[in-house]
Write a protein that holds these residues in place. Structure first.
Motif, PDB file in Angstrom:
ATOM      1  N   UNK A 239       0.821  -1.202   0.000  1.00  0.00           N
ATOM      2  CA  UNK A 239       0.000   0.000   0.000  1.00  0.00           C
ATOM      3  C   UNK A 239       0.856   1.253   0.000  1.00  0.00           C
ATOM      4  N   UNK A 240       0.833   1.988  -1.110  1.00  0.00           N
ATOM      5  CA  UNK A 240       1.558   3.259  -1.248  1.00  0.00           C
ATOM      6  C   UNK A 240       3.040   3.101  -0.881  1.00  0.00           C
ATOM      7  N   UNK A 241       3.632   2.029  -1.348  1.00  0.00           N
ATOM      8  CA  UNK A 241       5.031   1.739  -0.998  1.00  0.00           C
ATOM      9  C   UNK A 241       5.981   2.627  -1.798  1.00  0.00           C
ATOM     10  N   UNK A 242       6.902   3.228  -1.070  1.00  0.00           N
ATOM     11  CA  UNK A 242       7.938   4.078  -1.666  1.00  0.00           C
ATOM     12  C   UNK A 242       9.302   3.506  -1.291  1.00  0.00           C
ATOM     13  N   UNK A 243      10.191   3.429  -2.266  1.00  0.00           N
ATOM     14  CA  UNK A 243      11.583   3.121  -1.985  1.00  0.00           C
ATOM     15  C   UNK A 243      12.435   4.183  -2.650  1.00  0.00           C
ATOM     16  N   UNK A 244      13.172   4.904  -1.809  1.00  0.00           N
ATOM     17  CA  UNK A 244      13.965   6.025  -2.295  1.00  0.00           C
ATOM     18  C   UNK A 244      15.442   5.743  -2.080  1.00  0.00           C
TER      19      UNK A 244
ATOM     20  N   UNK B 295      12.590   4.752  -6.574  1.00  0.00           N
ATOM     21  CA  UNK B 295      12.551   3.559  -7.413  1.00  0.00           C
ATOM     22  C   UNK B 295      11.141   2.974  -7.402  1.00  0.00           C
ATOM     23  N   UNK B 296      10.495   3.025  -6.253  1.00  0.00           N
ATOM     24  CA  UNK B 296       9.079   2.695  -6.141  1.00  0.00           C
ATOM     25  C   UNK B 296       8.348   3.959  -5.711  1.00  0.00           C
ATOM     26  N   UNK B 297       7.240   4.233  -6.373  1.00  0.00           N
ATOM     27  CA  UNK B 297       6.562   5.517  -6.193  1.00  0.00           C
ATOM     28  C   UNK B 297       5.092   5.304  -5.838  1.00  0.00           C
ATOM     29  N   UNK B 298       4.832   5.137  -4.524  1.00  0.00           N
ATOM     30  CA  UNK B 298       3.476   4.908  -4.018  1.00  0.00           C
ATOM     31  C   UNK B 298       2.820   3.724  -4.722  1.00  0.00           C
TER      32      UNK B 298
ATOM     33  N   UNK C  71      10.841  -9.847   0.328  1.00  0.00           N
ATOM     34  CA  UNK C  71      11.600 -10.910   0.986  1.00  0.00           C
ATOM     35  C   UNK C  71      12.473 -10.409   2.139  1.00  0.00           C
ATOM     36  N   UNK C  72      12.428  -9.112   2.429  1.00  0.00           N
ATOM     37  CA  UNK C  72      13.143  -8.572   3.581  1.00  0.00           C
ATOM     38  C   UNK C  72      14.597  -8.231   3.342  1.00  0.00           C
ATOM     39  N   UNK C  73      15.020  -8.214   2.091  1.00  0.00           N
ATOM     40  CA  UNK C  73      16.411  -7.867   1.796  1.00  0.00           C
ATOM     41  C   UNK C  73      16.673  -6.372   1.952  1.00  0.00           C
ATOM     42  N   UNK C  74      15.645  -5.563   1.691  1.00  0.00           N
ATOM     43  CA  UNK C  74      15.717  -4.122   1.948  1.00  0.00           C
ATOM     44  C   UNK C  74      14.389  -3.692   2.558  1.00  0.00           C
ATOM     45  N   UNK C  75      14.365  -2.508   3.131  1.00  0.00           N
ATOM     46  CA  UNK C  75      13.140  -1.974   3.706  1.00  0.00           C
ATOM     47  C   UNK C  75      12.639  -0.815   2.867  1.00  0.00           C
ATOM     48  N   UNK C  76      11.332  -0.682   2.784  1.00  0.00           N
ATOM     49  CA  UNK C  76      10.759   0.427   2.042  1.00  0.00           C
ATOM     50  C   UNK C  76      10.982   1.741   2.791  1.00  0.00           C
ATOM     51  N   UNK C  77      11.013   2.837   2.060  1.00  0.00           N
ATOM     52  CA  UNK C  77      11.167   4.165   2.658  1.00  0.00           C
ATOM     53  C   UNK C  77       9.864   4.624   3.291  1.00  0.00           C
ATOM     54  N   UNK C  78       8.755   4.274   2.655  1.00  0.00           N
ATOM     55  CA  UNK C  78       7.433   4.686   3.141  1.00  0.00           C
ATOM     56  C   UNK C  78       6.408   3.678   2.644  1.00  0.00           C
ATOM     57  N   UNK C  79       5.202   3.748   3.211  1.00  0.00           N
ATOM     58  CA  UNK C  79       4.140   2.840   2.822  1.00  0.00           C
ATOM     59  C   UNK C  79       4.101   1.591   3.686  1.00  0.00           C
ATOM     60  N   UNK C  80       3.086   0.754   3.445  1.00  0.00           N
ATOM     61  CA  UNK C  80       2.880  -0.446   4.262  1.00  0.00           C
ATOM     62  C   UNK C  80       2.844  -1.702   3.395  1.00  0.00           C
TER      63      UNK C  80
END
Length: 305
Positions: A9-14, A20-23, A52-61
């Motif tokens: 849900x609205x996942x962001x990875x910065x 790289x991921x935009x909501x 898979x837990x290799x990185x964490x998202x910047x924002x979102x759930x």
């Protein structure tokens, strides 16, 4: 309603100043073979690494197997097997020894699972051969076997078909179908060979610039990709009006200032041309088209959905 295996849900990875991921919004349901479609750099691998837990998202759930609490997601991730950015194994060890090392890491007591996995993945005759001497297809199947040691409910595969010859592609395709149908494993798979996803996936997610453009079932996609007539014309309004009179129940779309598409067409092209000419539609070209998976994806990108 099908059980949800994964929800974003609205996942962001910065990374620095780049998203790289935009909501991103996305869901995978139990029993799916989810074909993840997108160009290089669209965000597919990043999403898989977050899942898979290799990185964490910047924002979102994110939600995995019904769990939303970030502090408890590691528990649910134990039910995920993954091969991301190529299979990882010890090349100087046999397939059987590679699987044994994973079994020990998982603390699984049943040693019988090793031979079972070798058989499932078609490696039963190569169990004593060093993995470094495997063909690319065998390496991919060994990677999948290692991902299956913990009997996961979700299998995540990042470009597993990449570099395989036709025989290797066929073997992998049949393996994934068996895992899904016979063992009930939900699969998330990305591939740049979209014609292969077309023969495998039960649903699709189309991603571009870190956003999901559309999620559809294979049945919905098939309906959207039916053959159609593409008509290049000097008068799109007149052409569209004539087609609407001729085919009131068909979908007619003006796709540019010089082209009109007639969908679900099964009649005679000559009759269409004759009617358009009689009505001074100024036809330049008419041809039958079929929206392939690649073409459909690009139509979504170009529409900027």
């Amino acid at each position: 309603m099908a059980d949800k295996i994964f929800v974003a849900g609205k996942v962001v990875k910065r990374y620095k100043r780049t998203n790289v991921l935009n909501k991103l919004d996305m869901k995978i349901c139990k029993g799916d073979i989810y074909g993840f479609v997108g160009r290089n750099g669209a965000g597919k691998t990043t999403l898989m690494r977050i899942l898979t837990g290799r990185v964490r998202q910047t924002d979102g759930e994110i939600e995995i197997f019904g769990e939303k609490n970030p502090a408890k997601l590691y528990i649910q991730r134990k039910n995920i097997g993954a091969v991301i950015e190529g299979p990882a194994f010890y090349s100087n060890m046999t397939a059987k020894d590679n699987l044994e090392s994973v079994r020990l890491q998982y603390g699984i007591k049943d040693k019988g699972c090793i031979n079972e996995l070798l058989k499932i993945t078609g490696l039963e005759d190569a169990g004593s051969k060093k993995a470094g001497h495997f063909s690319l297809g065998m390496k991919q199947r060994l990677g999948i076997a290692m991902a299956l040691v913990g009997r996961p409910g979700l299998l995540v595969l990042d470009e597993p078909i990449n570099g395989l010859d036709p025989e290797g592609i066929l073997q992998l395709r049949e393996l994934l179908k068996r895992l899904n149908k016979e063992q009930g494993i939900t699969i998330l798979i990305s591939s740049h060979i979209l014609s292969e996803l077309d023969q495998l996936a039960t649903c699709y997610g189309f991603i571009n610039k870190g956003k999901i453009l559309e999620q559809v079932t294979s049945e919905e996609l098939m309906a959207k990709c039916k053959p159609y007539l593409s008509i290049r014309t000097g008068n799109v309004q007149n052409t569209a009006a004539v087609l609407k009179r001729m085919f009131p129940d068909n979908r007619i779309e003006t796709v540019s200032d010089s082209r009109v598409n007639l969908y679900d067409f099964t009649g005679s092209t000559k009759e269409v041309v004759k009617e358009l000419v009689l009505n001074e539609a100024d036809v330049k070209e008419i041809k039958a088209e079929g929206a392939s998976l690649e073409r459909y994806y690009m139509s979504l990108v170009n529409k900027g959905k």
